[in-house]
Design a protein around this motif. Structure first.
Motif, short mmCIF file in Angstrom:
data_model
loop_
_atom_site.label_atom_id
_atom_site.label_comp_id
_atom_site.label_asym_id
_atom_site.label_seq_id
_atom_site.Cartn_x
_atom_site.Cartn_y
_atom_site.Cartn_z
N LEU A 180 0.83 -1.21 0.00
CA LEU A 180 0.00 0.00 0.00
C LEU A 180 0.87 1.26 0.00
CD1 LEU A 180 -2.64 -1.20 2.59
CD2 LEU A 180 -3.09 -0.73 0.18
N ALA A 181 1.97 1.22 0.74
CA ALA A 181 2.89 2.37 0.76
C ALA A 181 3.48 2.61 -0.63
CB ALA A 181 4.00 2.13 1.77
N GLY A 182 3.85 1.53 -1.32
CA GLY A 182 4.39 1.67 -2.67
C GLY A 182 3.36 2.20 -3.65
N ALA A 183 2.12 1.74 -3.51
CA ALA A 183 1.06 2.23 -4.39
C ALA A 183 0.83 3.72 -4.17
CB ALA A 183 -0.24 1.46 -4.14
N ALA A 184 0.85 4.14 -2.90
CA ALA A 184 0.64 5.55 -2.59
C ALA A 184 1.76 6.41 -3.17
CB ALA A 184 0.56 5.75 -1.08
N GLU A 185 2.99 5.92 -3.11
CA GLU A 185 4.12 6.71 -3.60
C GLU A 185 4.03 6.96 -5.09
OE1 GLU A 185 7.83 8.04 -5.02
OE2 GLU A 185 7.03 6.06 -5.52
N LEU A 186 3.39 6.06 -5.83
CA LEU A 186 3.25 6.24 -7.28
C LEU A 186 2.49 7.52 -7.62
CD1 LEU A 186 2.46 2.59 -8.45
CD2 LEU A 186 4.55 3.89 -8.89
N VAL A 187 1.51 7.88 -6.80
CA VAL A 187 0.74 9.08 -7.10
C VAL A 187 1.26 10.30 -6.34
CG1 VAL A 187 -1.36 7.83 -7.71
CG2 VAL A 187 -1.00 8.51 -5.33
N GLN A 188 2.01 10.08 -5.26
CA GLN A 188 2.57 11.20 -4.52
C GLN A 188 3.76 11.81 -5.25
OE1 GLN A 188 3.10 8.84 -0.94
NE2 GLN A 188 1.76 10.21 0.21
N GLY A 189 4.65 10.94 -5.71
CA GLY A 189 5.87 11.42 -6.35
C GLY A 189 6.82 12.00 -5.33
N LYS A 190 8.06 12.22 -5.74
CA LYS A 190 9.07 12.75 -4.85
C LYS A 190 9.15 14.27 -4.86
CE LYS A 190 10.45 8.82 -3.32
NZ LYS A 190 9.98 8.43 -1.97
N LEU A 191 8.71 14.88 -5.94
CA LEU A 191 8.85 16.33 -6.07
C LEU A 191 7.50 17.02 -6.26
CD1 LEU A 191 11.92 16.34 -8.52
CD2 LEU A 191 11.95 16.62 -6.03
N GLY A 192 6.40 16.29 -6.08
CA GLY A 192 5.09 16.86 -6.37
C GLY A 192 4.45 17.61 -5.21
N GLY A 193 5.07 17.57 -4.02
CA GLY A 193 4.47 18.25 -2.88
C GLY A 193 3.14 17.63 -2.47
N ARG A 194 3.04 16.31 -2.61
CA ARG A 194 1.80 15.61 -2.24
C ARG A 194 2.12 14.54 -1.18
NH1 ARG A 194 1.49 16.26 -7.88
NH2 ARG A 194 2.45 14.21 -8.20
N PRO A 195 2.20 14.92 0.08
CA PRO A 195 2.63 13.98 1.12
C PRO A 195 1.54 13.04 1.62
CG PRO A 195 2.19 16.12 2.09
CD PRO A 195 2.02 16.30 0.60
N VAL A 196 0.30 13.24 1.16
CA VAL A 196 -0.82 12.41 1.60
C VAL A 196 -1.44 11.73 0.39
CG1 VAL A 196 -3.10 12.41 2.70
CG2 VAL A 196 -1.30 13.94 3.55
N ALA A 197 -1.79 10.46 0.55
CA ALA A 197 -2.48 9.72 -0.50
C ALA A 197 -3.57 8.87 0.13
CB ALA A 197 -1.51 8.85 -1.30
N VAL A 198 -4.55 8.53 -0.68
CA VAL A 198 -5.65 7.67 -0.24
C VAL A 198 -5.71 6.46 -1.15
CG1 VAL A 198 -8.13 7.49 0.19
CG2 VAL A 198 -6.94 9.66 0.62
N VAL A 199 -5.77 5.28 -0.53
CA VAL A 199 -5.94 4.03 -1.27
C VAL A 199 -7.32 3.48 -0.95
CG1 VAL A 199 -5.03 1.73 -1.75
CG2 VAL A 199 -3.46 3.58 -1.08
N ARG A 200 -8.11 3.25 -1.97
CA ARG A 200 -9.48 2.76 -1.78
C ARG A 200 -9.65 1.45 -2.54
NH1 ARG A 200 -13.70 7.26 -2.73
NH2 ARG A 200 -12.93 7.78 -0.63
N GLY A 201 -10.28 0.48 -1.89
CA GLY A 201 -10.52 -0.79 -2.55
C GLY A 201 -10.05 -1.99 -1.75
N ARG A 202 -9.44 -1.75 -0.57
CA ARG A 202 -9.01 -2.85 0.27
C ARG A 202 -9.57 -2.70 1.69
NH1 ARG A 202 -5.35 -6.67 -1.16
NH2 ARG A 202 -6.48 -7.68 0.55
N ARG A 203 -10.87 -2.43 1.78
CA ARG A 203 -11.47 -2.27 3.09
C ARG A 203 -11.42 -3.57 3.89
NH1 ARG A 203 -16.94 0.19 2.79
NH2 ARG A 203 -16.87 -0.22 5.03
N ASP A 204 -11.15 -4.70 3.21
CA ASP A 204 -11.01 -5.97 3.93
C ASP A 204 -9.79 -5.98 4.84
OD1 ASP A 204 -9.66 -5.92 1.28
OD2 ASP A 204 -8.87 -7.87 1.92
N LEU A 205 -8.85 -5.07 4.59
CA LEU A 205 -7.65 -4.98 5.42
C LEU A 205 -7.81 -4.01 6.58
CD1 LEU A 205 -4.95 -4.76 2.59
CD2 LEU A 205 -5.59 -6.79 3.90
#
Length: 302
Positions: A180-205
């Motif tokens: 989940l951390a790796g998936a979030a990093e894909l949309v956050q990026g290192k230089l995009g100034g987006r330190p928060v991400a939301v992952v939806r679709g695994r409410r079973d976890l």
């Protein structure tokens, strides 16, 4: 059909010590029950006042339990949290010049606190993951991993279950918190100034309110349980030095058969220095007056 959504909002302000991180997340994200909120450790550290001026190398010393390997200026260390990482997670990027950021004091506690606030103020039951970037043995590049988690089943244990071909799984344990951390990093990026991400679709976890789970700490192998407690060069030197304080990272004592197989590979099986180093690396104490003795001091023979 399985479906996963991952997004990171733009426009979050620069976080300063004491800032309301839960308020920032709620203001930027339309959360639902079962979502996983991923927050970088850097923004958590900034909010918790874990930034400071001073020497980076000195900070690495303070945050490290021991150095596993050194190659030139690069140090791979065991962090005080038990994590194995380069430079003890001390970072000088995306901060004011002359400033460094340390990892949160307790990332699992930080995740629990943020999760409680999101439930109390936003009315949503979500899981929270605190992430940091790490390299991987045998692989180029880096990826984000979970160093803190709350309200999440951080791993899925498939041991004992049967696959579609009838084979019983033995040690399959997906570290879903890291995925989940790796998936979030894909949309956050290192230089995009987006330190928060939301992952939806695994409410079973996602665990029920009030159940925080074992946290990301449960994914850290205890000292001595890893097969690579020292770097290759460091292991040779530590074994030859034979300091009792260096024993634990070599792991549990090997069987007599393993030790014997290693000893016969020596160029000179009668070289006492080489024999002592091999015995040390395999968790065996030097021979005493009673004969060979194991790590517990009880006499044995090989």
């Amino acid at each position: 059909m399985s479906h996963l959504e991952v997004w990171a909002p733009d426009g979050l302000p620069e976080v300063r010590p004491g800032d309301d991180l839960a308020g920032l997340v709620l203001g930027a994200c339309d959360l639902r029950d079962g979502d996983v909120v991923s927050v970088t450790s850097k923004v958590v550290s900034k909010a918790e006042g874990r930034t400071r001026g001073g020497d980076r190398e000195e900070a690495i010393d303070e945050e490290s339990l021991r150095v596993l390997a050194r190659r030139g200026p690069t140090r791979i260390v065991r962090h005080r949290l038990g994590l194995t990482m380069a430079a003890a997670g001390v970072d000088a990027s995306n901060v004011d010049p002359g400033t460094i950021v340390l990892l949160p004091l307790d990332p699992d506690a930080s995740a629990r606190s943020l999760r409680r606030e999101l439930l109390a103020r936003g009315g949503v039951n979500v899981a929270v993951v605190v992430t940091d970037t790490a390299g991987r043995a045998w692989r180029e590049g880096q990826t984000d991993i979970a160093i803190g988690a709350a309200g999440l089943r951080v791993a899925e244990d498939f041991a004992g279950r049967t696959d579609g071909y009838g084979n019983q799984l033995a040690v399959t344990l997906p570290a879903v918190a890291d995925e989940l951390a790796g998936a979030a990093e894909l949309v956050q990026g290192k230089l995009g100034g987006r330190p928060v991400a939301v992952v939806r679709g695994r409410r079973d976890l996602v665990l029920p309110p009030g159940e925080d789970g074992p946290g990301a700490t449960s994914l850290v192998r205890p000292e001595g349980a890893d097969l690579f407690g020292w770097g290759a060069r460091e292991a040779v030197v530590r074994a030859l030095a034979g300091d009792d304080d260096d024993r634990v990272p070599f792991g549990a004592r090997s069987s007599p058969e393993e030790l014997a197989a290693a000893l016969v590979r020596l160029p000179d099986p009668n070289d006492p220095t080489a024999v002592a180093a091999v015995r040390f690396a395999h968790g065996w104490l030097p021979a005493d007056a009673r004969g060979d003795s194991d790590c517990d001091g009880s006499p044995t023979t090989t």
